[in-house]
Design an enzyme around this catalytic site. Structure first.
Site, PDB file in Angstrom:
ATOM      1  N   ASN A  15       0.531   9.566   0.303  1.00  0.00           N
ATOM      2  CA  ASN A  15      -0.439   8.953  -0.615  1.00  0.00           C
ATOM      3  C   ASN A  15      -1.607   8.253   0.077  1.00  0.00           C
ATOM      4  O   ASN A  15      -2.539   7.799  -0.581  1.00  0.00           O
ATOM      5  CB  ASN A  15       0.260   7.977  -1.590  1.00  0.00           C
ATOM      6  CG  ASN A  15       1.310   8.690  -2.426  1.00  0.00           C
ATOM      7  OD1 ASN A  15       0.999   9.675  -3.079  1.00  0.00           O
ATOM      8  ND2 ASN A  15       2.543   8.233  -2.375  1.00  0.00           N
ATOM      9  N   ARG A  22      -7.074   5.052  -4.683  1.00  0.00           N
ATOM     10  CA  ARG A  22      -5.717   4.636  -5.059  1.00  0.00           C
ATOM     11  C   ARG A  22      -5.629   3.107  -5.095  1.00  0.00           C
ATOM     12  O   ARG A  22      -5.791   2.447  -4.067  1.00  0.00           O
ATOM     13  CB  ARG A  22      -4.766   5.173  -3.995  1.00  0.00           C
ATOM     14  CG  ARG A  22      -3.358   4.699  -4.110  1.00  0.00           C
ATOM     15  CD  ARG A  22      -2.571   4.989  -2.838  1.00  0.00           C
ATOM     16  NE  ARG A  22      -1.199   4.578  -3.028  1.00  0.00           N
ATOM     17  CZ  ARG A  22      -0.346   4.387  -2.033  1.00  0.00           C
ATOM     18  NH1 ARG A  22      -0.729   4.588  -0.783  1.00  0.00           N
ATOM     19  NH2 ARG A  22       0.873   3.997  -2.279  1.00  0.00           N
ATOM     20  N   GLU A 102       5.044  -0.191  13.420  1.00  0.00           N
ATOM     21  CA  GLU A 102       4.926   0.156  12.001  1.00  0.00           C
ATOM     22  C   GLU A 102       3.800  -0.680  11.393  1.00  0.00           C
ATOM     23  O   GLU A 102       3.711  -1.875  11.655  1.00  0.00           O
ATOM     24  CB  GLU A 102       6.252  -0.164  11.297  1.00  0.00           C
ATOM     25  CG  GLU A 102       6.219   0.124   9.807  1.00  0.00           C
ATOM     26  CD  GLU A 102       7.514  -0.321   9.110  1.00  0.00           C
ATOM     27  OE1 GLU A 102       8.601  -0.151   9.675  1.00  0.00           O
ATOM     28  OE2 GLU A 102       7.399  -0.844   7.988  1.00  0.00           O
TER      29      GLU A 102
END
Ligand code: DQA
Length: 146
Positions: A15, A22, A102
């Protein structure tokens, strides 16, 4: 490539190709191309060699990690929603033994309960969240500093 060049793999998960349209109130108005331009610019200043990919597919992300395991000296990884439940991606990061940071654009600690847990973070050097594009740039710095 200079002698001091460090190879960094940047992976954007599902996404994130829709950045800019978005949920802009959460992720901002910058597109993935805008974000990648900032990442490339930062990499250029640091004399890093970058490879950047986005995929909406878990298996593709796993194969990219496998494929780059001997090339990459660092991985900047935004696993998107996979962060919260993909043991397969966690295993891929662990198996590849690429030092990994991350990253998240949004602050996953300040959103829905399900986002607060990352199953991938325990096999990463660090998790940087909630700083928008700077999450990625700080992750690169963390990897470049060793
Ligand atoms: C995200 C946070 C995740 O919870 C979400 O599923 C995303 C984006 C972020 O960058 O803030 O897709 O990884």
């Amino acid at each position: 490539m200079t002698q001091s060049s460090v190879n960094i793999l940047v992976l954007h998960g599902p996404n994130l190709n829709l950045l800019g349209e978005r949920e802009p109130e959460v992720y901002g108005r910058a597109t993935l191309d805008d974000l990648n331009a900032l990442i490339r610019n930062h990499g250029k200043k640091a004399k890093a060699t970058l490879r950047i990919f986005q995929s909406n597919h878990e298996g593709v992300l796993i194969e990219l990690i496998h494929k780059h395991r001997r090339w990459a000296q660092g991985l900047v990884f935004n696993p998107g929603a996979y962060s919260h439940y993909s043991y397969a991606l966690r295993d891929a990061v662990s198996a590849a033994q690429i030092p990994t940071v991350e990253v998240h654009l949004s602050d996953i600690q300040k959103r829905e309960e399900f986002r607060k847990v990352s199953v991938i973070a325990p096999v990463c050097l660090a998790q940087i969240s909630g700083k928008g594009a700077n999450s990625y740039l700080e992750a690169m710095d963390r990897l470049l500093l060793g």
